[in-house]
Design an enzyme around this catalytic site. Structure first.
Site, short mmCIF file in Angstrom:
data_model
loop_
_atom_site.label_atom_id
_atom_site.label_comp_id
_atom_site.label_asym_id
_atom_site.label_seq_id
_atom_site.Cartn_x
_atom_site.Cartn_y
_atom_site.Cartn_z
N LYS A 55 -4.87 -6.33 3.22
CA LYS A 55 -4.79 -5.23 2.25
C LYS A 55 -6.17 -4.86 1.72
O LYS A 55 -6.48 -3.67 1.52
CB LYS A 55 -3.89 -5.64 1.08
CG LYS A 55 -3.80 -4.62 -0.06
CD LYS A 55 -3.27 -3.28 0.40
CE LYS A 55 -2.80 -2.42 -0.76
NZ LYS A 55 -3.81 -2.14 -1.77
N HIS B 130 -7.88 -2.90 4.38
CA HIS B 130 -7.23 -1.58 4.33
C HIS B 130 -7.89 -0.72 3.26
O HIS B 130 -8.24 0.44 3.49
CB HIS B 130 -5.74 -1.75 4.05
CG HIS B 130 -5.04 -0.51 3.59
ND1 HIS B 130 -5.19 0.02 2.31
CD2 HIS B 130 -4.17 0.32 4.22
CE1 HIS B 130 -4.47 1.11 2.19
NE2 HIS B 130 -3.85 1.32 3.34
N ASN B 131 -8.08 -1.29 2.08
CA ASN B 131 -8.67 -0.53 0.98
C ASN B 131 -10.13 -0.21 1.23
O ASN B 131 -10.62 0.84 0.83
CB ASN B 131 -8.51 -1.29 -0.34
CG ASN B 131 -7.09 -1.22 -0.87
OD1 ASN B 131 -6.14 -0.97 -0.12
ND2 ASN B 131 -6.92 -1.45 -2.15
N GLU C 197 -10.09 2.63 3.42
CA GLU C 197 -9.70 3.76 2.57
C GLU C 197 -10.90 4.33 1.82
O GLU C 197 -11.11 5.55 1.78
CB GLU C 197 -8.63 3.29 1.59
CG GLU C 197 -8.15 4.31 0.58
CD GLU C 197 -7.19 3.70 -0.42
OE1 GLU C 197 -7.35 3.96 -1.63
OE2 GLU C 197 -6.29 2.94 0.00
N SER D 221 0.82 -1.20 0.00
CA SER D 221 0.00 0.00 0.00
C SER D 221 0.86 1.25 0.00
O SER D 221 1.92 1.30 0.61
CB SER D 221 -0.92 0.02 1.22
OG SER D 221 -1.68 1.22 1.25
#
Length: 463
Positions: A181, A184-185, A188, A127
């Site tokens: 991940k 995480h996105n 985001e 990232s």
């Protein structure tokens, strides 16, 4: 000539940046791209780093250029291209050679590849975009600890550092790195949507110009909301467009793109039975943003929005509240996945891993790590530090949602955050009505509050 320490396939934006990062940290990296001209152009433009770059023209040359047992990073588009690249590379490799998928892979594909391949394989989430890949990304690994250990020195060297601590960790087994991940996105997506909604209130509800909004974001970046995304939002809002001699933000088309990872997070949350309504609202908002012609037609039919009376200080507190609730949902989902997939995910390690290099890096993450270290199984909402902030700011979130709804301003992520909070703080909700309905039309049964008896039915069962 000494052989390379590691190989890398795919010299697109992210692959090129990562290869230069590896070379800059003193490791020799052999590179290969499907288009040979791209490989040689990359090496020519590497400048002083060219001494640590070995440009190869065939996969056989790439493998021969790397010291064994080899490790080769794939930086190719997710999905079928990864499988195709592995199939093309595999015949040239020795049994102990390792393949590392560092793209935005679906974690289920990573699990499948680890099962199918008879060689070492790692799936790592990277990232930070191009700048992160070049100067220090956050790296989330998934796979066998022994396989991670083989490349850990390189990954730690190229990763972002937070006060000297590298943001590169093995998250857990098989697909854990790519799953982390994806979450995480998802966070985001939600964080960006919350900021966009506050921007919309200031623009349409308070008639503030983009540069004025940008200055507010800059002020907020000095406090609790200090984060890369607030910093980015300030820069975007303050940017000047030479062609129109006005704010650049005013000429950007209001249709958001997406590459699928946020959608994957929403889908997996449904499989896990874990509520992440703020992330789901953010994904839906991007989908709605793409429907510009329909929105234009409906705006003509139903009219615009009204101004509203709310302070920017209230908006700041509301955004703080929404952000905490968004992160709480993401970490609760990670905890559920750890149980479902038998991963050794540690929320405090994940929070620390996100403190630098990644898109959602934020001043709050240090406190989140401390909260999880004190009570790993506790939701962020119940952690004393964040519970106090929620108590302080929930009124601002409620006032913002009420004011925005009254003015006809869309705030789907903020509304979802508020509804989530209100639902989760009710000791007795309304699902008893749903259970009664289900029993009435399908005899699905219900549990009694007074006795705990299960598989009970209402009087309609005798009809």
């Amino acid at each position: 000539m000494a052989k390379a320490d590691i190989g890398l396939i795919g010299l697109g934006t992210m692959g090129s940046a990562l290869a230069l990062n590896i070379a800059e940290k003193g490791f020799k990296v052999a590179v290969w791209n499907r288009t040979t001209a791209t490989t040689h152009e990359f090496a020519r433009e590497a400048g002083a780093l060219a001494a640590n770059i070995v440009a190869t023209e065939t996969l056989e040359d790439l493998v021969a250029a790397i010291d064994g047992p080899r490790a080769i990073i794939l930086m190719v588009p997710a999905g079928a291209p990864v499988d195709q690249q592995i199939a093309a590379l595999d015949p040239h490799l020795d049994p102990d050679d390792m393949v590392i998928d560092a793209g935005n892979a679906n974690f289920r594909d990573t699990i499948r590849r680890m099962t199918e391949l008879s060689r070492p394989f790692l799936g790592i989430g990277v990232s930070g975009g191009e700048d992160g890949a070049r100067h220090g990304p956050a790296i989330m690994g998934g796979g066998d600890p022994a396989h991670w250990a083989r490349v850990e020195p390189i990954l730690i060297a190229i990763a972002a550092k937070f006060e000297g601590s590298p943001c590169a960790n093995l998250m857990g087994e098989n697909g854990a790195g790519h799953f982390v991940k994806a979450v995480h996105n998802g966070i985001e997506y939600a964080d960006m949507q919350l900021i966009a909604e506050v921007y919309g209130i200031m623009r349409d509800g308070l008639s503030m110009a983009a540069p004025e909004i940008g200055k507010r974001f800059l002020q907020w970046d000095e406090g609790r909301l200090s984060s890369y995304l607030i910093e980015t939002s300030a820069a975007v809002a303050c940017a000047h467009d030479e062609a129109t001699d006005g704010p650049l933000l005013d000429v950007i088309v209001d249709a958001a793109g997406q590459k699928g990872t946020g959608r994957w997070t929403a889908i997996e949350a449904q499989h896990l039975g874990t509520p992440i309504p703020v992330i789901e609202a953010a994904v839906a908002a991007r989908n709605m943003s793409a429907q510009r012609p329909l929105r234009a037609d409906l705006a003509e039919r139903f009219g615009g929005v009204d101004t509203l009376d709310i302070s920017v200080e209230t908006l700041e507190a509301a955004l703080t509240c929404g952000k905490i609730l968004c992160y709480a949902q993401g970490f609760d989902m990670l905890r559920a996945a750890a149980v479902a997939f038998e991963w050794s995910l540690k929320p405090e390690v994940i929070a620390r891993n996100w403190r630098a290099g990644c898109i959602i890096r934020s001043a709050m993450l240090d406190d989140m790590a401390a909260a999880f270290e004190a009570a790993p199984e506790t939701t962020l909402m119940a952690a004393p530090y964040f519970a106090d902030i929620l108590t302080e700011t929930i009124g601002a979130l409620r006032a913002t949602v009420i004011a925005a709804n009254g003015a006809g301003l869309p705030v789907p992520a903020m509304s979802a955050a508020l509804a989530y909070f209100d639902t989760m703080r009710q000791a007795r909700g309304t699902a008893n009505m749903i259970q009664g309905q289900r029993d009435y039309f399908g005899l699905h049964g219900f549990v009694r509050v007074d006795s705990g008896a299960m598989d009970q039915h209402g009087p309609w069962a005798d009809d």
